[in-house]
Design a protein around this motif. Structure first.
Motif, PDB file in Angstrom:
ATOM      1  N   GLU A  21       0.825  -1.199   0.000  1.00 20.54           N
ATOM      2  CA  GLU A  21       0.000   0.000   0.000  1.00 20.54           C
ATOM      3  C   GLU A  21       0.868   1.261   0.000  1.00 20.54           C
ATOM      4  OE1 GLU A  21      -2.785  -0.413   3.190  1.00 20.54           O
ATOM      5  OE2 GLU A  21      -3.916  -2.005   2.169  1.00 20.54           O
ATOM      6  N   ASP A  22       1.993   1.225   0.695  1.00 22.69           N
ATOM      7  CA  ASP A  22       2.926   2.358   0.641  1.00 22.69           C
ATOM      8  C   ASP A  22       3.462   2.531  -0.780  1.00 22.69           C
ATOM      9  OD1 ASP A  22       2.586   2.832   3.329  1.00 22.69           O
ATOM     10  OD2 ASP A  22       4.430   1.805   3.941  1.00 22.69           O
ATOM     11  N   ALA A  23       3.744   1.386  -1.446  1.00 24.26           N
ATOM     12  CA  ALA A  23       4.260   1.440  -2.816  1.00 24.26           C
ATOM     13  C   ALA A  23       3.193   1.938  -3.783  1.00 24.26           C
ATOM     14  CB  ALA A  23       4.765   0.065  -3.240  1.00 24.26           C
ATOM     15  N   LEU A  24       1.929   1.593  -3.537  1.00 26.15           N
ATOM     16  CA  LEU A  24       0.845   2.079  -4.386  1.00 26.15           C
ATOM     17  C   LEU A  24       0.749   3.595  -4.329  1.00 26.15           C
ATOM     18  CD1 LEU A  24      -2.098  -0.437  -3.731  1.00 26.15           C
ATOM     19  CD2 LEU A  24      -0.809  -0.159  -5.848  1.00 26.15           C
ATOM     20  N   ASP A  25       0.942   4.153  -3.140  1.00 26.74           N
ATOM     21  CA  ASP A  25       0.870   5.602  -2.994  1.00 26.74           C
ATOM     22  C   ASP A  25       1.950   6.308  -3.799  1.00 26.74           C
ATOM     23  OD1 ASP A  25      -1.313   5.469  -1.310  1.00 26.74           O
ATOM     24  OD2 ASP A  25      -0.125   5.480   0.534  1.00 26.74           O
ATOM     25  N   ASP A  26       3.073   5.621  -4.029  1.00 28.41           N
ATOM     26  CA  ASP A  26       4.191   6.209  -4.771  1.00 28.41           C
ATOM     27  C   ASP A  26       4.215   5.818  -6.241  1.00 28.41           C
ATOM     28  OD1 ASP A  26       5.130   7.441  -2.464  1.00 28.41           O
ATOM     29  OD2 ASP A  26       6.399   5.741  -1.911  1.00 28.41           O
ATOM     30  N   ASP A  27       3.297   4.941  -6.658  1.00 24.56           N
ATOM     31  CA  ASP A  27       3.304   4.484  -8.045  1.00 24.56           C
ATOM     32  C   ASP A  27       2.706   5.566  -8.948  1.00 24.56           C
ATOM     33  OD1 ASP A  27       2.463   3.120 -10.547  1.00 24.56           O
ATOM     34  OD2 ASP A  27       3.178   1.330  -9.497  1.00 24.56           O
ATOM     35  N   PRO A  28       3.446   6.018  -9.958  1.00 27.34           N
ATOM     36  CA  PRO A  28       2.981   7.137 -10.782  1.00 27.34           C
ATOM     37  C   PRO A  28       1.880   6.789 -11.784  1.00 27.34           C
ATOM     38  CG  PRO A  28       5.066   6.308 -11.627  1.00 27.34           C
ATOM     39  CD  PRO A  28       4.791   5.552 -10.357  1.00 27.34           C
ATOM     40  N   THR A  29       1.536   5.508 -11.921  1.00 25.63           N
ATOM     41  CA  THR A  29       0.530   5.119 -12.916  1.00 25.63           C
ATOM     42  C   THR A  29      -0.879   5.069 -12.351  1.00 25.63           C
ATOM     43  OG1 THR A  29       0.821   2.742 -12.492  1.00 25.63           O
ATOM     44  CG2 THR A  29       2.246   3.758 -14.174  1.00 25.63           C
TER      45      THR A  29
ATOM     46  N   GLN B  70      -9.719  -0.423  -5.268  1.00 25.90           N
ATOM     47  CA  GLN B  70     -10.207   0.364  -6.397  1.00 25.90           C
ATOM     48  C   GLN B  70      -9.124   1.372  -6.759  1.00 25.90           C
ATOM     49  OE1 GLN B  70     -14.314   2.149  -6.572  1.00 25.90           O
ATOM     50  NE2 GLN B  70     -13.149   4.072  -6.501  1.00 25.90           N
ATOM     51  N   ILE B  71      -8.711   1.352  -8.019  1.00 29.93           N
ATOM     52  CA  ILE B  71      -7.655   2.252  -8.452  1.00 29.93           C
ATOM     53  C   ILE B  71      -8.084   3.000  -9.710  1.00 29.93           C
ATOM     54  CG2 ILE B  71      -5.752   0.914  -7.446  1.00 29.93           C
ATOM     55  CD1 ILE B  71      -5.243  -0.309 -10.157  1.00 29.93           C
ATOM     56  N   ASP B  72      -7.700   4.270  -9.785  1.00 30.78           N
ATOM     57  CA  ASP B  72      -7.917   5.076 -10.981  1.00 30.78           C
ATOM     58  C   ASP B  72      -6.581   5.265 -11.678  1.00 30.78           C
ATOM     59  OD1 ASP B  72     -10.603   5.330 -10.439  1.00 30.78           O
ATOM     60  OD2 ASP B  72     -10.416   7.300  -9.495  1.00 30.78           O
ATOM     61  N   LEU B  73      -6.549   5.020 -12.970  1.00 28.52           N
ATOM     62  CA  LEU B  73      -5.317   5.162 -13.732  1.00 28.52           C
ATOM     63  C   LEU B  73      -5.023   6.632 -13.998  1.00 28.52           C
ATOM     64  CD1 LEU B  73      -5.775   2.300 -16.374  1.00 28.52           C
ATOM     65  CD2 LEU B  73      -4.743   2.188 -14.099  1.00 28.52           C
ATOM     66  N   VAL B  74      -3.752   6.986 -13.912  1.00 28.53           N
ATOM     67  CA  VAL B  74      -3.326   8.359 -14.187  1.00 28.53           C
ATOM     68  C   VAL B  74      -2.027   8.309 -14.994  1.00 28.53           C
ATOM     69  CG1 VAL B  74      -4.380   9.292 -12.082  1.00 28.53           C
ATOM     70  CG2 VAL B  74      -1.993   8.530 -12.037  1.00 28.53           C
ATOM     71  N   GLY B  75      -1.662   9.445 -15.588  1.00 25.74           N
ATOM     72  CA  GLY B  75      -0.377   9.562 -16.264  1.00 25.74           C
ATOM     73  C   GLY B  75      -0.162   8.479 -17.308  1.00 25.74           C
ATOM     74  N   GLU B  76       1.005   7.844 -17.245  1.00 27.22           N
ATOM     75  CA  GLU B  76       1.338   6.807 -18.202  1.00 27.22           C
ATOM     76  C   GLU B  76       0.392   5.614 -18.094  1.00 27.22           C
ATOM     77  OE1 GLU B  76       5.280   4.408 -19.829  1.00 27.22           O
ATOM     78  OE2 GLU B  76       5.252   5.172 -17.770  1.00 27.22           O
ATOM     79  N   GLY B  77      -0.117   5.359 -16.891  1.00 30.28           N
ATOM     80  CA  GLY B  77      -1.063   4.263 -16.718  1.00 30.28           C
ATOM     81  C   GLY B  77      -2.316   4.473 -17.536  1.00 30.28           C
ATOM     82  N   LEU B  78      -2.830   5.706 -17.545  1.00 31.78           N
ATOM     83  CA  LEU B  78      -4.023   6.017 -18.324  1.00 31.78           C
ATOM     84  C   LEU B  78      -3.709   6.058 -19.811  1.00 31.78           C
ATOM     85  CD1 LEU B  78      -7.013   6.848 -18.339  1.00 31.78           C
ATOM     86  CD2 LEU B  78      -6.271   9.224 -18.053  1.00 31.78           C
ATOM     87  N   ARG B  79      -2.574   6.640 -20.160  1.00 28.13           N
ATOM     88  CA  ARG B  79      -2.207   6.776 -21.572  1.00 28.13           C
ATOM     89  C   ARG B  79      -2.027   5.423 -22.254  1.00 28.13           C
ATOM     90  NH1 ARG B  79       2.451   6.747 -24.384  1.00 28.13           N
ATOM     91  NH2 ARG B  79       3.718   6.533 -22.495  1.00 28.13           N
TER      92      ARG B  79
END
Length: 218
Positions: A53-61, A78-87
Protein backbone atom coordinates in the motif's frame (compact mmCIF):
# COMPACT_ATOMS: atom_id res chain seq x y z
CA UNK A 1 -14.15 -15.81 -31.98
CA UNK A 2 -10.54 -16.44 -31.01
CA UNK A 3 -8.88 -16.78 -27.61
CA UNK A 4 -5.45 -15.24 -27.18
CA UNK A 5 -3.02 -15.72 -24.29
CA UNK A 6 -0.18 -13.26 -23.87
CA UNK A 7 1.92 -11.39 -21.34
CA UNK A 8 2.48 -7.62 -21.27
CA UNK A 9 5.36 -5.77 -19.69
CA UNK A 10 2.92 -3.01 -18.82
CA UNK A 11 3.82 0.10 -16.80
CA UNK A 12 0.61 -0.04 -14.73
CA UNK A 13 1.50 -0.90 -11.10
CA UNK A 14 4.98 -1.96 -12.22
CA UNK A 15 6.75 0.13 -9.58
CA UNK A 16 4.49 -1.10 -6.77
CA UNK A 17 4.75 -4.76 -7.77
CA UNK A 18 8.53 -4.53 -8.04
CA UNK A 19 8.60 -3.33 -4.43
CA UNK A 20 6.68 -6.44 -3.29
CA UNK A 21 7.67 -9.33 -5.63
CA UNK A 22 5.56 -11.84 -3.68
CA UNK A 23 2.34 -9.94 -4.33
CA UNK A 24 -0.04 -11.26 -6.98
CA UNK A 25 -2.82 -9.23 -8.56
CA UNK A 26 -6.06 -10.63 -9.98
CA UNK A 27 -8.13 -8.29 -12.13
CA UNK A 28 -11.81 -8.07 -11.21
CA UNK A 29 -13.18 -5.44 -13.60
CA UNK A 30 -12.48 -2.12 -15.30
CA UNK A 31 -14.78 0.72 -16.29
CA UNK A 32 -14.11 3.60 -18.63
CA UNK A 33 -15.80 6.27 -16.49
CA UNK A 34 -15.33 8.87 -19.22
CA UNK A 35 -12.84 9.73 -21.96
CA UNK A 36 -10.21 10.63 -19.37
CA UNK A 37 -10.76 8.12 -16.57
CA UNK A 38 -10.43 4.35 -16.26
CA UNK A 39 -11.35 2.82 -12.91
CA UNK A 40 -10.23 -0.70 -12.04
CA UNK A 41 -10.90 -3.22 -9.27
CA UNK A 42 -8.11 -5.66 -8.46
CA UNK A 43 -7.56 -8.33 -5.81
CA UNK A 44 -4.14 -8.49 -4.14
CA UNK A 45 -2.71 -11.42 -2.20
CA UNK A 46 0.48 -13.19 -1.24
CA UNK A 47 2.68 -10.30 -0.09
CA UNK A 48 3.10 -7.74 2.67
CA UNK A 49 0.12 -5.39 2.41
CA UNK A 50 1.64 -2.50 4.36
CA UNK A 51 4.63 -2.34 2.02
CA UNK A 52 2.39 -2.78 -1.01
CA UNK A 53 0.00 0.00 0.00
CA UNK A 54 2.93 2.36 0.64
CA UNK A 55 4.26 1.44 -2.82
CA UNK A 56 0.85 2.08 -4.39
CA UNK A 57 0.87 5.60 -2.99
CA UNK A 58 4.19 6.21 -4.77
CA UNK A 59 3.30 4.48 -8.04
CA UNK A 60 2.98 7.14 -10.78
CA UNK A 61 0.53 5.12 -12.92
CA UNK A 62 -2.34 5.14 -10.40
CA UNK A 63 -4.01 7.63 -8.08
CA UNK A 64 -3.89 6.77 -4.37
CA UNK A 65 -6.15 3.69 -4.20
CA UNK A 66 -8.99 2.89 -1.83
CA UNK A 67 -9.31 -0.48 -0.12
CA UNK A 68 -12.80 -1.83 -0.80
CA UNK A 69 -12.89 -5.04 1.21
CA UNK A 70 -10.66 -7.61 2.89
CA UNK A 71 -11.53 -11.32 2.64
CA UNK A 72 -9.16 -13.67 4.42
CA UNK A 73 -5.70 -13.10 2.96
CA UNK A 74 -7.00 -11.09 0.00
CA UNK A 75 -7.75 -7.38 -0.36
CA UNK A 76 -9.80 -5.70 -3.07
CA UNK A 77 -8.59 -2.27 -4.23
CA UNK A 78 -10.21 0.36 -6.40
CA UNK A 79 -7.65 2.25 -8.45
CA UNK A 80 -7.92 5.08 -10.98
CA UNK A 81 -5.32 5.16 -13.73
CA UNK A 82 -3.33 8.36 -14.19
CA UNK A 83 -0.38 9.56 -16.26
CA UNK A 84 1.34 6.81 -18.20
CA UNK A 85 -1.06 4.26 -16.72
CA UNK A 86 -4.02 6.02 -18.32
CA UNK A 87 -2.21 6.78 -21.57
CA UNK A 88 -1.23 3.14 -22.12
CA UNK A 89 -4.39 1.49 -20.73
CA UNK A 90 -5.46 -1.26 -23.09
CA UNK A 91 -8.97 -1.68 -21.64
CA UNK A 92 -10.78 0.95 -23.78
CA UNK A 93 -9.22 -0.56 -26.91
CA UNK A 94 -10.23 -4.11 -25.96
CA UNK A 95 -13.83 -2.90 -25.55
CA UNK A 96 -13.68 -0.92 -28.81
CA UNK A 97 -12.47 -4.01 -30.68
CA UNK A 98 -15.26 -6.14 -29.23
CA UNK A 99 -12.86 -8.09 -27.03
CA UNK A 100 -13.48 -9.57 -23.59
CA UNK A 101 -10.86 -10.06 -20.87
CA UNK A 102 -11.45 -13.56 -19.51
CA UNK A 103 -8.59 -13.82 -17.05
CA UNK A 104 -5.95 -11.31 -16.00
CA UNK A 105 -3.29 -11.63 -13.33
CA UNK A 106 -0.17 -9.64 -12.60
CA UNK A 107 3.04 -9.78 -10.60
CA UNK A 108 6.47 -8.19 -10.85
CA UNK A 109 6.96 -10.44 -13.92
CA UNK A 110 4.22 -8.63 -15.86
CA UNK A 111 0.52 -8.86 -16.74
CA UNK A 112 -0.71 -12.24 -17.94
CA UNK A 113 -3.85 -12.14 -20.12
CA UNK A 114 -6.37 -14.49 -21.59
CA UNK A 115 -8.79 -12.54 -23.78
CA UNK A 116 -11.25 -13.19 -26.59
CA UNK A 117 -11.37 -11.17 -29.82
CA UNK A 118 -13.93 -11.33 -32.63
CA UNK A 119 -11.23 -12.20 -35.18
CA UNK A 120 -7.51 -12.02 -35.92
CA UNK A 121 -7.80 -8.56 -37.48
CA UNK A 122 -9.11 -7.03 -34.24
CA UNK A 123 -6.31 -8.69 -32.30
CA UNK A 124 -3.71 -7.35 -34.77
CA UNK A 125 -4.99 -3.82 -34.13
CA UNK A 126 -4.65 -4.44 -30.40
CA UNK A 127 -1.10 -5.74 -30.88
CA UNK A 128 -0.24 -2.66 -32.98
CA UNK A 129 -1.41 -0.42 -30.12
CA UNK A 130 0.95 -2.18 -27.72
CA UNK A 131 3.84 -1.84 -30.15
CA UNK A 132 3.14 1.86 -30.78
CA UNK A 133 3.11 2.54 -27.02
CA UNK A 134 6.26 0.46 -26.46
CA UNK A 135 4.48 -2.04 -24.24
CA UNK A 136 6.49 -5.27 -24.14
CA UNK A 137 4.42 -8.07 -25.67
CA UNK A 138 5.10 -11.79 -25.18
CA UNK A 139 2.70 -13.92 -27.26
CA UNK A 140 1.82 -17.32 -25.77
CA UNK A 141 -0.87 -18.90 -27.93
CA UNK A 142 -4.01 -18.34 -30.01
CA UNK A 143 -6.86 -20.78 -30.51
CA UNK A 144 -10.51 -20.97 -31.46
CA UNK A 145 -12.90 -20.61 -28.50
CA UNK A 146 -14.23 -24.15 -29.09
CA UNK A 147 -10.79 -25.73 -29.29
CA UNK A 148 -9.60 -27.90 -26.42
CA UNK A 149 -6.39 -29.21 -28.01
CA UNK A 150 -3.71 -30.08 -25.47
CA UNK A 151 -5.54 -28.56 -22.52
CA UNK A 152 -5.16 -24.83 -23.19
CA UNK A 153 -8.91 -24.70 -23.81
CA UNK A 154 -9.52 -25.48 -20.15
CA UNK A 155 -8.83 -21.83 -19.39
CA UNK A 156 -5.78 -22.20 -17.18
CA UNK A 157 -3.21 -19.42 -17.11
CA UNK A 158 0.45 -20.30 -17.54
CA UNK A 159 1.05 -19.91 -13.78
CA UNK A 160 -1.96 -22.08 -12.94
CA UNK A 161 -0.75 -24.83 -15.27
CA UNK A 162 2.73 -24.56 -13.79
CA UNK A 163 1.30 -24.86 -10.27
CA UNK A 164 -0.81 -27.95 -11.04
CA UNK A 165 2.07 -29.66 -12.83
CA UNK A 166 4.34 -28.89 -9.89
CA UNK A 167 1.73 -30.19 -7.45
CA UNK A 168 1.48 -33.49 -9.33
CA UNK A 169 5.25 -33.83 -9.67
CA UNK A 170 5.89 -33.31 -5.96
CA UNK A 171 3.04 -35.57 -4.85
CA UNK A 172 0.73 -32.93 -3.40
CA UNK A 173 -2.36 -34.77 -4.66
CA UNK A 174 -1.19 -38.20 -3.50
CA UNK A 175 -2.80 -39.98 -0.53
CA UNK A 176 -1.13 -39.46 1.81
CA UNK A 177 0.39 -36.22 0.52
CA UNK A 178 4.08 -36.38 -0.27
CA UNK A 179 4.63 -32.61 -0.10
CA UNK A 180 2.98 -29.71 1.72
CA UNK A 181 1.73 -26.39 0.36
CA UNK A 182 4.78 -24.74 1.86
CA UNK A 183 7.09 -27.18 0.03
CA UNK A 184 5.20 -26.70 -3.21
CA UNK A 185 5.43 -22.94 -2.76
CA UNK A 186 9.17 -23.18 -2.15
CA UNK A 187 9.48 -25.14 -5.41
CA UNK A 188 7.50 -22.45 -7.26
CA UNK A 189 9.25 -19.56 -5.53
CA UNK A 190 6.09 -18.10 -3.96
CA UNK A 191 4.53 -17.98 -0.49
CA UNK A 192 2.38 -20.74 0.99
CA UNK A 193 -0.66 -18.42 0.85
CA UNK A 194 -0.12 -17.58 -2.81
CA UNK A 195 0.36 -21.29 -3.58
CA UNK A 196 -2.92 -22.16 -1.86
CA UNK A 197 -4.78 -19.52 -3.86
CA UNK A 198 -3.23 -20.63 -7.16
CA UNK A 199 -4.15 -24.27 -6.54
CA UNK A 200 -7.69 -23.30 -5.53
CA UNK A 201 -8.24 -21.09 -8.60
CA UNK A 202 -6.69 -23.65 -10.96
CA UNK A 203 -8.79 -26.54 -9.65
CA UNK A 204 -11.89 -24.33 -9.72
CA UNK A 205 -11.22 -23.44 -13.37
CA UNK A 206 -10.75 -27.10 -14.34
CA UNK A 207 -14.02 -28.06 -12.67
CA UNK A 208 -15.93 -25.22 -14.35
CA UNK A 209 -14.47 -26.04 -17.76
CA UNK A 210 -14.99 -29.81 -17.57
CA UNK A 211 -17.77 -31.03 -15.29
CA UNK A 212 -19.69 -27.92 -14.24
CA UNK A 213 -21.61 -25.58 -16.53
CA UNK A 214 -21.42 -22.52 -14.28
CA UNK A 215 -18.98 -19.64 -14.51
CA UNK A 216 -15.68 -19.43 -12.72
CA UNK A 217 -14.79 -16.91 -10.06
CA UNK A 218 -12.47 -14.09 -11.07
Amino acid sequence: MIIVEFRLDHPILKKALNQVPEMEITWERSDAVDDSQVRTLVWAEGGDFKTFEDALDDDPTVAPPSRVIEVGDRRLYQIDLVGEGLRTSIYPLVVEEGGVIQNLTASHDGWEFRASFPDRTSFVRFHDFCREHEIGFDFTRMYDEHETGDGAGYGLTERQRETLVGAVDCGYFEIPRECSLAELGEHLGISETATSERVRRAVNMLIVQTVHSGTSEP
